[in-house]
Design a protein around this motif. Structure first.
Motif, PDB file in Angstrom:
ATOM      1  N   LEU A 158       0.829  -1.203   0.000  1.00  0.00           N
ATOM      2  CA  LEU A 158       0.000   0.000   0.000  1.00  0.00           C
ATOM      3  C   LEU A 158       0.866   1.258   0.000  1.00  0.00           C
ATOM      4  CD1 LEU A 158      -2.789   1.295   0.134  1.00  0.00           C
ATOM      5  CD2 LEU A 158      -2.717   1.038   2.632  1.00  0.00           C
ATOM      6  N   ASP A 159       1.895   1.262   0.851  1.00  0.00           N
ATOM      7  CA  ASP A 159       2.795   2.427   0.918  1.00  0.00           C
ATOM      8  C   ASP A 159       3.472   2.685  -0.431  1.00  0.00           C
ATOM      9  OD1 ASP A 159       4.430   4.482   2.069  1.00  0.00           O
ATOM     10  OD2 ASP A 159       6.054   3.015   2.205  1.00  0.00           O
ATOM     11  N   ARG A 160       3.978   1.607  -1.019  1.00  0.00           N
ATOM     12  CA  ARG A 160       4.678   1.753  -2.302  1.00  0.00           C
ATOM     13  C   ARG A 160       3.727   2.250  -3.398  1.00  0.00           C
ATOM     14  NH1 ARG A 160       6.499  -2.915  -2.464  1.00  0.00           N
ATOM     15  NH2 ARG A 160       4.999  -3.915  -3.871  1.00  0.00           N
ATOM     16  N   THR A 161       2.501   1.730  -3.415  1.00  0.00           N
ATOM     17  CA  THR A 161       1.518   2.140  -4.420  1.00  0.00           C
ATOM     18  C   THR A 161       1.173   3.626  -4.272  1.00  0.00           C
ATOM     19  OG1 THR A 161       0.578  -0.087  -4.445  1.00  0.00           O
ATOM     20  CG2 THR A 161      -0.775   1.673  -5.373  1.00  0.00           C
ATOM     21  N   LEU A 162       0.991   4.052  -3.000  1.00  0.00           N
ATOM     22  CA  LEU A 162       0.674   5.463  -2.773  1.00  0.00           C
ATOM     23  C   LEU A 162       1.829   6.368  -3.185  1.00  0.00           C
ATOM     24  CD1 LEU A 162      -1.224   5.442   0.669  1.00  0.00           C
ATOM     25  CD2 LEU A 162      -2.094   5.044  -1.624  1.00  0.00           C
ATOM     26  N   ARG A 163       3.027   5.970  -2.856  1.00  0.00           N
ATOM     27  CA  ARG A 163       4.215   6.775  -3.215  1.00  0.00           C
ATOM     28  C   ARG A 163       4.331   6.928  -4.735  1.00  0.00           C
ATOM     29  NH1 ARG A 163       8.830   6.956   0.362  1.00  0.00           N
ATOM     30  NH2 ARG A 163       8.308   6.282   2.472  1.00  0.00           N
ATOM     31  N   TYR A 164       4.193   5.810  -5.437  1.00  0.00           N
ATOM     32  CA  TYR A 164       4.313   5.859  -6.898  1.00  0.00           C
ATOM     33  C   TYR A 164       3.214   6.714  -7.511  1.00  0.00           C
ATOM     34  CZ  TYR A 164       7.840   2.139  -6.826  1.00  0.00           C
ATOM     35  OH  TYR A 164       8.986   1.392  -6.612  1.00  0.00           O
ATOM     36  N   ALA A 165       2.009   6.613  -6.927  1.00  0.00           N
ATOM     37  CA  ALA A 165       0.888   7.403  -7.461  1.00  0.00           C
ATOM     38  C   ALA A 165       1.159   8.898  -7.303  1.00  0.00           C
ATOM     39  CB  ALA A 165      -0.406   7.024  -6.742  1.00  0.00           C
ATOM     40  N   ILE A 166       1.676   9.285  -6.113  1.00  0.00           N
ATOM     41  CA  ILE A 166       1.996  10.698  -5.879  1.00  0.00           C
ATOM     42  C   ILE A 166       3.130  11.141  -6.794  1.00  0.00           C
ATOM     43  CG2 ILE A 166       2.882  12.344  -4.186  1.00  0.00           C
ATOM     44  CD1 ILE A 166       1.415  10.715  -2.033  1.00  0.00           C
ATOM     45  N   ARG A 167       4.152  10.305  -6.915  1.00  0.00           N
ATOM     46  CA  ARG A 167       5.277  10.649  -7.801  1.00  0.00           C
ATOM     47  C   ARG A 167       4.804  10.844  -9.243  1.00  0.00           C
ATOM     48  NH1 ARG A 167       8.868   5.847  -9.667  1.00  0.00           N
ATOM     49  NH2 ARG A 167       6.892   5.650 -10.809  1.00  0.00           N
ATOM     50  N   ASP A 168       3.983   9.907  -9.737  1.00  0.00           N
ATOM     51  CA  ASP A 168       3.502  10.003 -11.117  1.00  0.00           C
ATOM     52  C   ASP A 168       2.614  11.227 -11.307  1.00  0.00           C
ATOM     53  OD1 ASP A 168       4.863   7.690 -11.622  1.00  0.00           O
ATOM     54  OD2 ASP A 168       3.091   6.383 -11.604  1.00  0.00           O
ATOM     55  N   ALA A 169       1.808  11.556 -10.284  1.00  0.00           N
ATOM     56  CA  ALA A 169       0.939  12.727 -10.382  1.00  0.00           C
ATOM     57  C   ALA A 169       1.766  14.008 -10.455  1.00  0.00           C
ATOM     58  CB  ALA A 169      -0.011  12.777  -9.194  1.00  0.00           C
ATOM     59  N   GLN A 170       2.832  14.065  -9.639  1.00  0.00           N
ATOM     60  CA  GLN A 170       3.710  15.236  -9.677  1.00  0.00           C
ATOM     61  C   GLN A 170       4.383  15.372 -11.037  1.00  0.00           C
ATOM     62  OE1 GLN A 170       6.242  14.453  -6.313  1.00  0.00           O
ATOM     63  NE2 GLN A 170       4.934  15.604  -4.889  1.00  0.00           N
ATOM     64  N   LEU A 171       4.787  14.228 -11.593  1.00  0.00           N
ATOM     65  CA  LEU A 171       5.412  14.229 -12.921  1.00  0.00           C
ATOM     66  C   LEU A 171       4.425  14.726 -13.983  1.00  0.00           C
ATOM     67  CD1 LEU A 171       7.829  13.543 -14.733  1.00  0.00           C
ATOM     68  CD2 LEU A 171       6.970  11.199 -14.869  1.00  0.00           C
ATOM     69  N   MET A 172       3.181  14.231 -13.905  1.00  0.00           N
ATOM     70  CA  MET A 172       2.168  14.655 -14.869  1.00  0.00           C
ATOM     71  C   MET A 172       1.857  16.144 -14.739  1.00  0.00           C
ATOM     72  SD  MET A 172       1.525  12.186 -16.842  1.00  0.00           S
ATOM     73  CE  MET A 172       0.119  12.895 -17.668  1.00  0.00           C
ATOM     74  N   GLU A 173       1.816  16.641 -13.478  1.00  0.00           N
ATOM     75  CA  GLU A 173       1.611  18.079 -13.247  1.00  0.00           C
ATOM     76  C   GLU A 173       2.722  18.887 -13.899  1.00  0.00           C
ATOM     77  OE1 GLU A 173      -0.645  19.921 -11.777  1.00  0.00           O
ATOM     78  OE2 GLU A 173      -1.773  18.715 -10.334  1.00  0.00           O
ATOM     79  N   SER A 174       3.960  18.399 -13.699  1.00  0.00           N
ATOM     80  CA  SER A 174       5.122  19.097 -14.258  1.00  0.00           C
ATOM     81  C   SER A 174       5.081  19.100 -15.778  1.00  0.00           C
ATOM     82  CB  SER A 174       6.401  18.432 -13.746  1.00  0.00           C
ATOM     83  OG  SER A 174       7.532  19.022 -14.337  1.00  0.00           O
ATOM     84  N   LEU A 175       4.755  17.926 -16.351  1.00  0.00           N
ATOM     85  CA  LEU A 175       4.682  17.825 -17.814  1.00  0.00           C
ATOM     86  C   LEU A 175       3.556  18.701 -18.365  1.00  0.00           C
ATOM     87  CD1 LEU A 175       5.235  13.984 -18.351  1.00  0.00           C
ATOM     88  CD2 LEU A 175       6.808  15.833 -18.943  1.00  0.00           C
ATOM     89  N   SER A 176       2.431  18.719 -17.662  1.00  0.00           N
ATOM     90  CA  SER A 176       1.304  19.531 -18.102  1.00  0.00           C
ATOM     91  C   SER A 176       1.656  21.017 -18.068  1.00  0.00           C
ATOM     92  CB  SER A 176       0.095  19.265 -17.209  1.00  0.00           C
ATOM     93  OG  SER A 176      -0.993  20.074 -17.593  1.00  0.00           O
TER      94      SER A 176
END
Length: 481
Positions: free
Chosen positions: A117-135
């Motif tokens: 669960l911890d790893r899934t949440l971390r990756y989700a936040i990381r990917d969201a930050q990346l998508m925000e940056s790319l956007s």
């Protein structure tokens, strides 16, 4: 990456036991603090979306609603918010539907532990930050792309134009490739020179980039502009092309060069006049004295020689005066005039010549053109000189003269274009020089005087010509802001 950070999680599930289980799992994580807040329904969760949650855990089943409806609401508020869907069963349909809505991942209840669960949440936040940056980067790039004043385009490795900015479309009239159309455009088709095309082909062949290549580019209506081209490889098989129009820069340089040249010619003319007129006066006085002192018998035999001296002194004096007048900034009686009216009045003075040669006149006037402050009579003299030159260069019965007026970039512009014999390249630079002429009976001061009038008004005059195709004079006047 998230060590020591407090992460706020909104857990939406209608089963309190599942909420307690997930909360207890997250409490086992030691290097990150998870603050979990719960909601049991769609109605309870929606008001909380405005709060600053870092991540959302959403159950697929929410009583009468589904978690997919809530995910749609979350994405309306925050497009790239990290969302994990929880489901009681493993099914590809749920996975596909959720991912299409922008869910970061999904977990099957009872099949994950604290670390998963911890790893899934971390990756989700990381990917969201990346998508925000790319956007954000995409928005900035799009803004630069759309608002750039220079033409900008994207093309593929074959040179097909994929996308263009408004500045490119305005100058070249080409749109990007339309997926719904069979029509395609290639960048090489804008390059009239074979050498430039070959350089482009070599670039594609070697997968290289190109910076500041000076080349001709064909714009609308078959005209060409001098351009500075940079081609940069953006990603695999995609190139971005930035085009700098050098025409305006070169026109400005040409105007400054003409002004300096005119000023230099004026200084030489004043020096020449000073050096010539003084001895000329002495010669004339001496001739008059000779005429008075010579015996009558000598005057009878050689009196005509004194007349020759006088006539040629007068001729030299007249030429020097003309030279001074044509290279000295003139005093102006400036008033507001419509340039369309001045052009029409200049045309009336030469109507007989136009009719005699059977020349076709095409007027392309901007009808809503504003008045400019000029000395109307002097401007008409300049326009008449240019129109007469065009008439003399145009063949009989097949001649065409285009008179165009327009407003562009806070300038009033006049173009006088003919389809005459054109001017050889070696003569273009000397065109405004005093006494330079290709006409057998010309004085060579008409265009010098025309340039003087235009420059005295703070305007500019440029010429383009091609042998066998014709000549175009472009006159510009600044419009006071």
């Amino acid at each position: 990456m998230f060590s020591g950070k407090n992460i706020k999680v909104l857990y939406v599930d209608d089963d309190p036991d599942d909420f307690l289980l997930a909360s207890s799992l997250l409490k086992k994580i030691t290097d990150t603090t998870y603050e979990v807040e719960g909601a049991t329904s769609l109605e309870e969760a929606i008001p909380k979306l405005d709060e600053s949650f870092d991540l959302f855990l959403v159950d697929y089943r929410l009583g009468k609603d589904t978690g997919l409806e809530l995910i749609r609401e979350i994405k309306l508020v925050r497009k790239h918010a990290p969302v994990i869907m929880l489901t009681g069963m493993s099914t590809g349909n749920i996975d596909k539907e959720a991912l299409n809505l922008g869910v970061s991942d999904y977990l099957v209840k009872g099949e994950f532990d604290a670390q998963t669960l911890d790893r899934t949440l971390r990756y989700a936040i990381r990917d969201a930050q990346l998508m925000e940056s790319l956007s954000s980067a995409a928005v900035k790039f799009r803004s630069i792309f759309e608002l750039a004043t220079d033409p900008f385009l994207l093309m593929d490795y074959e040179g097909e134009i994929l996308e263009v900015n408004p500045a490119f479309q305005k100058k070249f009239g080409l749109k990007a490739h339309d997926p719904n159309s069979d029509e395609t455009y290639f960048f090489k088709d804008l390059l009239p020179d074979e050498s430039s095309r070959q350089e482009l082909e070599q670039l594609f062949l070697n997968g290289e980039e190109l910076y500041d290549m000076e080349a001709l580019l064909t714009i609308e209506h078959g005209h060409s502009i001098n351009s500075l081209i940079s081609i940069v490889k953006q990603e695999v098989n995609i190139y971005q092309v930035l085009i700098k129009d050098l025409s305006a820069i070169k026109a400005k340089e040409e105007e400054e060069h003409n002004l300096k040249k005119f000023s230099s010619t004026g200084r030489i003319a004043r020096l020449l006049a000073h050096e010539v007129k003084n001895p000329l006066t002495t010669i004339l006085l001496s001739a008059d004295q000779l005429h008075m002192e010579l015996p009558e018998s000598v005057l009878v035999e050689s009196g005509d020689l004194i007349d020759v001296i006088r006539r040629n002194c007068d001729r030299i004096n007249h030429l020097v005066t003309q030279l001074l007048d044509s290279t000295r900034f003139t005093e102006l009686d400036a008033k507001n005039h419509s340039i369309n009216t001045l052009l029409d009045e200049a045309l009336e003075h030469v109507n007989d010549r136009i009719d005699f040669k059977g020349i076709t006149i095409q007027k392309q006037y901007q009808t809503d053109i504003c008045d400019i402050s000029v000395d109307g009579e002097k401007i008409k003299i300049a326009l008449i000189n240019l129109i007469v030159n065009a008439i003399e260069a145009i063949p009989e019965k097949a001649g065409k003269l285009i008179l165009k007026t327009s407003i562009k970039e806070n300038q009033c512009r006049i173009e006088i274009k003919d389809n005459g014999e054109g001017i050889p390249k070696e003569n273009l630079e000397r065109l405004f020089e005093p006494f330079f002429t290709s006409k057998a009976a010309g004085s060579g001061l008409g265009l010098t005087n025309t340039q003087n009038i235009i420059l005295s008004h703070g305007g500019s005059i440029r010429v383009k010509s091609e042998v066998g195709k014709g000549t175009s004079f472009l006159i510009t006047f600044n419009i006071p802001s």
